[in-house]
Design an enzyme around this catalytic site. Sequence first.
Site, PDB file in Angstrom:
ATOM      1  N   ARG A 177       0.855  -1.200   0.000  1.00 16.33           N
ATOM      2  CA  ARG A 177       0.000   0.000   0.000  1.00 16.33           C
ATOM      3  C   ARG A 177       0.891   1.251   0.000  1.00 16.33           C
ATOM      4  O   ARG A 177       0.631   2.237  -0.663  1.00 16.33           O
ATOM      5  CB  ARG A 177      -0.958   0.025   1.196  1.00 16.33           C
ATOM      6  CG  ARG A 177      -1.663   1.361   1.331  1.00 16.33           C
ATOM      7  CD  ARG A 177      -2.939   1.365   2.156  1.00 16.33           C
ATOM      8  NE  ARG A 177      -2.915   0.536   3.335  1.00 16.33           N
ATOM      9  CZ  ARG A 177      -2.254   0.816   4.464  1.00 16.33           C
ATOM     10  NH1 ARG A 177      -1.534   1.915   4.581  1.00 16.33           N
ATOM     11  NH2 ARG A 177      -2.317  -0.008   5.487  1.00 16.33           N
ATOM     12  N   TYR A 206     -15.716  16.410 -17.458  1.00 13.03           N
ATOM     13  CA  TYR A 206     -15.843  14.946 -17.504  1.00 13.03           C
ATOM     14  C   TYR A 206     -16.903  14.490 -16.485  1.00 13.03           C
ATOM     15  O   TYR A 206     -16.911  14.946 -15.330  1.00 13.03           O
ATOM     16  CB  TYR A 206     -14.479  14.308 -17.190  1.00 13.03           C
ATOM     17  CG  TYR A 206     -14.546  12.810 -17.087  1.00 13.03           C
ATOM     18  CD1 TYR A 206     -14.746  12.027 -18.218  1.00 13.03           C
ATOM     19  CD2 TYR A 206     -14.455  12.174 -15.856  1.00 13.03           C
ATOM     20  CE1 TYR A 206     -14.842  10.646 -18.122  1.00 13.03           C
ATOM     21  CE2 TYR A 206     -14.539  10.799 -15.747  1.00 13.03           C
ATOM     22  CZ  TYR A 206     -14.737  10.041 -16.881  1.00 13.03           C
ATOM     23  OH  TYR A 206     -14.840   8.671 -16.773  1.00 13.03           O
ATOM     24  N   ASP A 228      -6.551  18.179 -16.176  1.00 10.14           N
ATOM     25  CA  ASP A 228      -6.824  16.798 -16.572  1.00 10.14           C
ATOM     26  C   ASP A 228      -6.324  16.668 -18.005  1.00 10.14           C
ATOM     27  O   ASP A 228      -6.940  17.176 -18.937  1.00 10.14           O
ATOM     28  CB  ASP A 228      -8.324  16.522 -16.454  1.00 10.14           C
ATOM     29  CG  ASP A 228      -8.688  15.088 -16.850  1.00 10.14           C
ATOM     30  OD1 ASP A 228      -7.888  14.437 -17.550  1.00 10.14           O
ATOM     31  OD2 ASP A 228      -9.793  14.641 -16.468  1.00 10.14           O
ATOM     32  N   LYS A 242      -6.693   5.294 -20.290  1.00  4.84           N
ATOM     33  CA  LYS A 242      -6.946   5.678 -21.681  1.00  4.84           C
ATOM     34  C   LYS A 242      -5.687   5.505 -22.534  1.00  4.84           C
ATOM     35  O   LYS A 242      -5.183   4.419 -22.647  1.00  4.84           O
ATOM     36  CB  LYS A 242      -7.502   7.104 -21.700  1.00  4.84           C
ATOM     37  CG  LYS A 242      -8.607   7.359 -20.650  1.00  4.84           C
ATOM     38  CD  LYS A 242      -9.882   6.576 -20.898  1.00  4.84           C
ATOM     39  CE  LYS A 242     -10.844   6.572 -19.706  1.00  4.84           C
ATOM     40  NZ  LYS A 242     -11.220   7.872 -19.184  1.00  4.84           N
TER      41      LYS A 242
HETATM   42  C1  LIG Z   1     -11.790   8.366 -17.979  1.00  3.90           C
HETATM   43  C2  LIG Z   1     -11.514   9.746 -17.552  1.00  3.90           C
HETATM   44  C3  LIG Z   1     -11.351  10.055 -16.192  1.00  3.90           C
HETATM   45  C4  LIG Z   1     -11.513   9.044 -15.089  1.00  3.90           C
HETATM   46  O1  LIG Z   1     -10.631   7.989 -15.177  1.00  3.90           O
HETATM   47  P1  LIG Z   1     -10.983   6.483 -14.717  1.00  3.90           P
HETATM   48  O2  LIG Z   1      -9.718   5.770 -14.976  1.00  3.90           O
HETATM   49  O3  LIG Z   1     -12.139   6.029 -15.552  1.00  3.90           O
HETATM   50  O4  LIG Z   1     -11.372   6.524 -13.282  1.00  3.90           O
HETATM   51  C5  LIG Z   1     -11.057  11.375 -15.874  1.00  3.90           C
HETATM   52  N1  LIG Z   1     -10.951  12.329 -16.820  1.00  3.90           N
HETATM   53  C6  LIG Z   1     -11.112  12.061 -18.133  1.00  3.90           C
HETATM   54  C7  LIG Z   1     -10.986  13.157 -19.118  1.00  3.90           C
HETATM   55  C8  LIG Z   1     -11.400  10.763 -18.542  1.00  3.90           C
HETATM   56  O5  LIG Z   1     -11.574  10.500 -19.837  1.00  3.90           O
END
Ligand SMILES: *Cc1c(COP(=O)(O)O)cnc(C)c1O
Length: 389
Positions: A45, A98, A170, A195
């Site tokens: 952890r 988002y 982000d 992603k």
């Molecule tokens: C998918 C996504 C998130 C969240 O990520 P997870 O891995 O699904 O928790 C945050 N911001 C954007 C722009 C995303 O596409």
Amino acid sequence: MGINTDAIHSGFEDEQYDSLVAPLYQTSTYVQEAPGVNKGYCYTRTGNPTRSSLQSALAKLEGGTHAFSFATGIAAENAIFQVFLKPGDKVVVPYDLYGGTHRLLFSIYEQWQIKVERADFRDPAAVAAASKDAAIVWGESPTNPRLDVYDVPEIIKQIKAASKALIVVDNTFATPLSQKPLDLGADLVLQSVTKYLSGHSDVVQGAVITKDDALAEKLGFIQNGAGGGAAPFDCWLALRGLRSFPIRYKQHCENAQQIAEHLLNVEGVSKTYYPGIKEHETHETAKRVLKYFGGVVALEVEGGLELAKSFVSKLRVFKLAESLGGVKSLACHPASMTHAAVPADERAKIGLSDGLVRLAVGIEDIEDLVADIDQALAAAKAELGVAAS
Ligand SMILES: *Cc1c(COP(=O)(O)O)cnc(C)c1O
């Protein structure tokens, strides 16, 4: 070194056997020589060599000095809010936020009476004005699903002149290949590693990256103390994916550009959203601030909800699924899928119509993707009795 080299070579090497690929440390704990005497790790952890290796690679790619990997992108966001917000604080966000971030701030952090203010990020002065009494300004560009690109360098400059708010970007859609917010003065970068960075739709994961030691110390404390850190095997998968991220991303972008240009000439598509086409509202800004325009394209079909739902169901190469950034092309219907948590009146306000379809363009042959879109649209129109023209 260049970003292709960094993606391939960053992270730790195997010092024990010199294996070309570092091993997976699938362990919960570590043997100690004497109480408190160890080789830098005592419990997973708190820390794990596979996670450390990924974190050092992510930090390098984003131009940071520290990265913290979390179980999901949302867990990484949650860590940021836990560390840097206190009850009653204000957060400034764009309209086109988002969906998961929206739910976290508006529904979950409601219990801390967090005030969330939306600002028009097309206007840097408006964001700077809103930032004056804010604890955090949260930016996202290109946005999801309308792909608006904001002038991130100018927004950051104006916020820094106006306030002390923590600036978080982000950077999931742009990736460090296209935009590096830390170089522009942002305090933190958020990545949904799920992603493009991992890229194969086989892992969910998030990261926070910074080059500020004091912020990093707080993030490390919360990663261990609140326990959201990413699992070793997920880190190993993410690192494997990261090796090919730059070349994949460039192909995603090239395919997306071609699909967007094709959609402009398709009967029954009333609008195409892609920052790489001159018809997009933020194309001029995108050309100036992004190196690549991304792998997501959105389109609006004439015929609204019913036609959009039929269209996405008839795609064959594109799979009907949430998410983006993986090698396989995906399609989704935001109003009923990714943005279902956003109330209908707010969806209307941010221009997210019922006929909007989002394509997360993969890296298949472009001819196959284009043919798939054309056949699905024809089949949807036939099903709903829309006359072919
Ligand atoms: C998918 C996504 C998130 C969240 O990520 P997870 O891995 O699904 O928790 C945050 N911001 C954007 C722009 C995303 O596409």
